[in-house]
Design a protein around this motif. Structure first.
Motif, PDB file in Angstrom:
ATOM      1  N   UNK A 103       0.833  -1.209   0.000  1.00  0.00           N
ATOM      2  CA  UNK A 103       0.000   0.000   0.000  1.00  0.00           C
ATOM      3  C   UNK A 103       0.870   1.262   0.000  1.00  0.00           C
ATOM      4  N   UNK A 104       1.961   1.219   0.757  1.00  0.00           N
ATOM      5  CA  UNK A 104       2.873   2.356   0.807  1.00  0.00           C
ATOM      6  C   UNK A 104       3.517   2.578  -0.557  1.00  0.00           C
ATOM      7  N   UNK A 105       3.975   1.493  -1.192  1.00  0.00           N
ATOM      8  CA  UNK A 105       4.601   1.608  -2.507  1.00  0.00           C
ATOM      9  C   UNK A 105       3.613   2.105  -3.558  1.00  0.00           C
ATOM     10  N   UNK A 106       2.364   1.652  -3.461  1.00  0.00           N
ATOM     11  CA  UNK A 106       1.334   2.108  -4.397  1.00  0.00           C
ATOM     12  C   UNK A 106       1.098   3.605  -4.234  1.00  0.00           C
ATOM     13  N   UNK A 107       1.107   4.074  -2.990  1.00  0.00           N
ATOM     14  CA  UNK A 107       0.962   5.514  -2.773  1.00  0.00           C
ATOM     15  C   UNK A 107       2.098   6.267  -3.449  1.00  0.00           C
ATOM     16  N   UNK A 108       3.320   5.804  -3.230  1.00  0.00           N
ATOM     17  CA  UNK A 108       4.481   6.492  -3.813  1.00  0.00           C
ATOM     18  C   UNK A 108       4.416   6.472  -5.339  1.00  0.00           C
ATOM     19  N   UNK A 109       3.926   5.364  -5.893  1.00  0.00           N
ATOM     20  CA  UNK A 109       3.860   5.225  -7.352  1.00  0.00           C
ATOM     21  C   UNK A 109       2.851   6.204  -7.951  1.00  0.00           C
ATOM     22  N   UNK A 110       1.785   6.493  -7.239  1.00  0.00           N
ATOM     23  CA  UNK A 110       0.701   7.309  -7.794  1.00  0.00           C
ATOM     24  C   UNK A 110       0.661   8.739  -7.252  1.00  0.00           C
ATOM     25  N   UNK A 111       1.556   9.072  -6.332  1.00  0.00           N
ATOM     26  CA  UNK A 111       1.496  10.402  -5.718  1.00  0.00           C
ATOM     27  C   UNK A 111       1.633  11.518  -6.749  1.00  0.00           C
ATOM     28  N   UNK A 112       2.544  11.362  -7.708  1.00  0.00           N
ATOM     29  CA  UNK A 112       2.750  12.412  -8.708  1.00  0.00           C
ATOM     30  C   UNK A 112       1.482  12.638  -9.529  1.00  0.00           C
ATOM     31  N   UNK A 113       0.806  11.543  -9.898  1.00  0.00           N
ATOM     32  CA  UNK A 113      -0.438  11.679 -10.667  1.00  0.00           C
ATOM     33  C   UNK A 113      -1.514  12.372  -9.846  1.00  0.00           C
ATOM     34  N   UNK A 114      -1.573  12.056  -8.554  1.00  0.00           N
ATOM     35  CA  UNK A 114      -2.541  12.710  -7.677  1.00  0.00           C
ATOM     36  C   UNK A 114      -2.242  14.209  -7.580  1.00  0.00           C
ATOM     37  N   UNK A 115      -0.984  14.546  -7.402  1.00  0.00           N
ATOM     38  CA  UNK A 115      -0.621  15.952  -7.296  1.00  0.00           C
ATOM     39  C   UNK A 115      -0.866  16.686  -8.603  1.00  0.00           C
ATOM     40  N   UNK A 116      -0.648  16.000  -9.732  1.00  0.00           N
ATOM     41  CA  UNK A 116      -0.929  16.605 -11.037  1.00  0.00           C
ATOM     42  C   UNK A 116      -2.418  16.891 -11.202  1.00  0.00           C
ATOM     43  N   UNK A 117      -3.242  16.079 -10.519  1.00  0.00           N
ATOM     44  CA  UNK A 117      -4.697  16.291 -10.546  1.00  0.00           C
ATOM     45  C   UNK A 117      -5.125  17.411  -9.613  1.00  0.00           C
ATOM     46  N   UNK A 118      -4.175  17.946  -8.855  1.00  0.00           N
ATOM     47  CA  UNK A 118      -4.491  19.051  -7.959  1.00  0.00           C
ATOM     48  C   UNK A 118      -4.691  18.659  -6.517  1.00  0.00           C
ATOM     49  N   UNK A 119      -4.382  17.408  -6.175  1.00  0.00           N
ATOM     50  CA  UNK A 119      -4.606  16.912  -4.817  1.00  0.00           C
ATOM     51  C   UNK A 119      -3.431  17.268  -3.915  1.00  0.00           C
ATOM     52  N   UNK A 120      -3.729  17.787  -2.748  1.00  0.00           N
ATOM     53  CA  UNK A 120      -2.724  18.039  -1.716  1.00  0.00           C
ATOM     54  C   UNK A 120      -2.669  16.797  -0.831  1.00  0.00           C
ATOM     55  N   UNK A 121      -1.639  15.974  -1.004  1.00  0.00           N
ATOM     56  CA  UNK A 121      -1.548  14.736  -0.233  1.00  0.00           C
ATOM     57  C   UNK A 121      -0.077  14.397  -0.006  1.00  0.00           C
ATOM     58  N   UNK A 122       0.223  13.863   1.180  1.00  0.00           N
ATOM     59  CA  UNK A 122       1.594  13.496   1.508  1.00  0.00           C
ATOM     60  C   UNK A 122       1.597  12.208   2.336  1.00  0.00           C
ATOM     61  N   UNK A 123       2.738  11.535   2.314  1.00  0.00           N
ATOM     62  CA  UNK A 123       2.926  10.339   3.132  1.00  0.00           C
ATOM     63  C   UNK A 123       3.433  10.764   4.501  1.00  0.00           C
ATOM     64  N   UNK A 124       2.798  10.248   5.556  1.00  0.00           N
ATOM     65  CA  UNK A 124       3.225  10.604   6.911  1.00  0.00           C
ATOM     66  C   UNK A 124       3.552   9.333   7.687  1.00  0.00           C
ATOM     67  N   UNK A 125       4.418   9.465   8.678  1.00  0.00           N
ATOM     68  CA  UNK A 125       4.823   8.343   9.528  1.00  0.00           C
ATOM     69  C   UNK A 125       3.713   8.006  10.520  1.00  0.00           C
ATOM     70  N   UNK A 126       3.779   6.795  11.114  1.00  0.00           N
ATOM     71  CA  UNK A 126       2.750   6.398  12.080  1.00  0.00           C
ATOM     72  C   UNK A 126       2.566   7.393  13.215  1.00  0.00           C
TER      73      UNK A 126
END
Length: 370
Positions: free
Chosen positions: A101-124
């Protein structure tokens, strides 16, 4: 019951947030519009969800782009009309429990940000700070998107309905559609009306309505029930963010209580067994809620597509348009969906490539037989 006009440019079928958004935007563009709703406005799927408008949809950047545009439209709608849609920012936390799930987030984060989404990965630890009910020992990381808002779905429906009527649309409630002829004649118990274009925004009934016009929209109904539980004394006074777990469990603050969602019992599962399953996930993920009684809040049906993405487009053989299969995400996409349908009616180039939103993606090849 007042008589329907003999004809109109467009008949919109469905009076939830999708249908009223479409009716509003068509009417404001000068299109003659009649909306037909089988019950009361907003009495279907619009009142069934957890009441959150968000922009981040994991794995679905196309839907995220619709949600980003929709959120901007909601803010602009309030500024333009003075109608309070009840938006209160709470943020969205998506918990990850395995490395994939973490790797999938990293793989798609750029596409999400290109769509205008403000999203980041955070630690537990940061996830637990954002929602102190989270047990950081049970997760590997989380996605944090601040642009998520608690909302009043009924206020959104009322707002769009009011604006639609002010722009000249005719809205008829308690008016079920009983038939649709090939020439655009739409039949109801209150009479018939001929439309140049028919738009299906009927939520869980979209498949049935489309079938009347000999059109196939591959949506199914998915029953959901929202539960309520007490907020522990240790919880912060500020509203908790919408928090989603891979098990499909989700919680958020609901006034002075906590709203809990995780579908409804499976066909072969008793309600008691389902409640026990939900309770187990709640107690494991949010230990402060362990042992809390889960009370029924409300229930209903969602219109679900095979891949969880909406269908927005036109039938290739007749003047029949559709906006359905939002899979519980209609509040987040309604303004953008209304824009797309309006542009299709006006034969105007859309702000986005809508090819991926057509029913064709699920009605050809393996998808059709699957």
């Amino acid at each position: 019951m007042s008589q329907l006009p003999e004809r109109t440019d467009v008949v919109v079928i469905g009076g939830g947030v999708i249908g009223t958004s479409i009716a509003c935007q068509l009417a404001e563009a000068g299109v003659g519009t009649v909306l037909l709703e089988r019950g009361a406005l907003g009495s279907g799927t619009s009142g069934t969800t957890a009441g959150v408008v968000r922009t981040y949809f994991p794995g679905k950047p196309l839907i995220s782009s619709l949600a980003v545009r929709s959120l901007a439209a909601y803010h602009a709608f309030t500024e333009r009309t003075g109608i309070d849609l009840g938006l209160k920012r709470i943020g969205l936390l998506v918990l990850f429990t395995d490395e994939q799930q973490v790797q999938e987030f990293r793989r798609t984060q750029a596409a999400q940000q290109a769509a205008g989404v403000d999203v980041e990965l955070v630690a537990p630890a940061e996830a637990a700070r954002l929602n102190p009910l989270v047990d950081e020992r049970t997760i590997l990381a989380a996605a944090w998107s601040p642009e998520a808002y608690a909302c009043d779905p009924a206020a959104i429906v009322r707002g769009y309905a009011t604006a639609a009527q002010q722009a000249g649309a005719i809205l008829r409630t308690e008016t079920a559609v009983t038939g649709i002829d090939p020439d655009g004649q739409v039949h109801t118990p209150a009479g018939s009306i001929r439309a140049d274009t028919v738009v299906c925004a009927a939520g869980p009934w979209a498949g049935t309505v489309a079938a009347m016009a000999d059109v196939r929209i591959p949506v199914t109904t998915y029953p959901v029930e929202m539960l309520l539980t007490d907020t522990p004394g240790s919880a912060p006074r500020n509203a908790l963010p919408m928090t989603m777990h891979p098990s499909s469990l989700r919680i958020r603050s609901w006034g002075d209580r906590i709203l809990v969602g995780m579908g409804r019992p499976a066909p072969d599962e008793t309600r008691q067994a389902w409640l026990q399953r939900v309770s187990h996930h709640v107690g494991t993920t949010f230990p402060a809620l362990a042992g809390n009684e889960l009370e029924s809040g409300w229930s209903g049906d969602l219109d679900v597509s095979p891949d969880g993405m909406a269908f927005i487009g036109r039938d290739g053989t007749r003047p029949f348009l559709y906006a359905a299969g939002f899979s519980g995400q209609g509040l987040c996409q309604a303004p953008a969906a209304g824009e797309i349908i309006r542009d299709l009616v006006l034969d105007k180039k859309s702000w986005i490539d809508t090819t991926g939103l057509s029913t064709a993606r699920c009605l050809s090849g393996a998808a059709e037989t699957g």
